[in-house]
Design a protein around this motif. Structure first.
Motif: not given
Length: 233
Positions: A105-111
């Motif tokens: 999640x920290x590497x994907x703003x939409x997740x």
């Protein structure tokens, strides 16, 4: 610098790294070492004794990864066909999966973390979702039966998987490095030596790349020996 020189230098760099990087297959246990390890499990107090034996056998003979063992569930067992069916994904909220989901999640703003957890747990690669026969030996089959009598799933974390293997290795007084992934490599070497062909070995171990299976078969020398015997006998 020419393109040829650039490619030559890159090859040289990769070759130097390959010479200095330690590979898991270098830590493969011999049959004697593996038997000593399994035997040493019986010297541990319960329930560590049984857990260590279970881990050593399904890692060292069936080739399961540490993460697969930590998430092992008796629902994976197909008793009619004597198979362990590792799923593509399975709901899990253990500490390890939560940390991995948070990292995703920290590497994907939409997740979100919750969305990432929805696909946890899953094996390392797509190829890792596979069916593994567990009736290769009566010892392994009985161990899995005993496990299903005691547990519905593995009762501890991935860290415990590592710890149980280390406890057994210390009890066995083995001199080399012993850890769950080296037991997986031991399983690969064991099956390659028995003559399992590259494609079935790849499927059994859940490798994405056929070259990995070919490497273990090459190291075992079985394919070469069989080819030579076919010519001379």
């Amino acid at each position: 610098m020419t393109q040829w020189q650039t490619e030559s230098n890159e090859w040289a760099d990769r070759h130097r790294r390959s010479l200095t990087t330690r590979h898991t297959y270098e830590d493969v246990l011999t049959d004697r070492e593996f038997e000593l390890l399994v035997e040493a499990c019986s010297e541990l107090p319960e329930p560590r004794r049984f857990q260590a034996r279970f881990i050593c056998l399904i890692a060292g003979r069936l080739g399961l990864r540490a993460g697969e063992i930590a998430h092992f569930d008796t629902n994976w067992l197909d008793w009619d066909r004597k198979l362990v069916r590792i799923p593509k994904s399975e709901p899990c909220a253990c500490g390890y999966c939560h940390r991995q989901a948070a990292q995703e999640a920290s590497h994907n703003e939409t997740l979100s973390v919750q969305d990432a957890l929805a696909s946890r747990w899953h094996p390392k690669t797509i190829a890792s979702a596979r069916a593994i026969p567990f009736d290769l030996s009566l010892r392994v089959e009985l161990c899995i039966e005993r496990f299903s009598d005691r547990y519905s799933s593995f009762p501890h974390s991935r860290t415990t998987v590592n710890r149980r293997v280390q406890e057994a290795a210390e009890q066995a007084a083995l001199s080399g490095r012993v850890y769950p992934h080296c037991l997986r490599a031991t399983a690969a070497s064991y099956h390659a030596y028995k003559g399992v062909a590259p494609v079935p070995l790849q499927a059994l171990m859940g490798w994405s790349d056929l070259a990995t299976a070919q490497k273990y078969i090459r190291i075992s020398g079985t394919a070469t020996a069989d080819a030579v015997r076919q010519v001379h006998y």
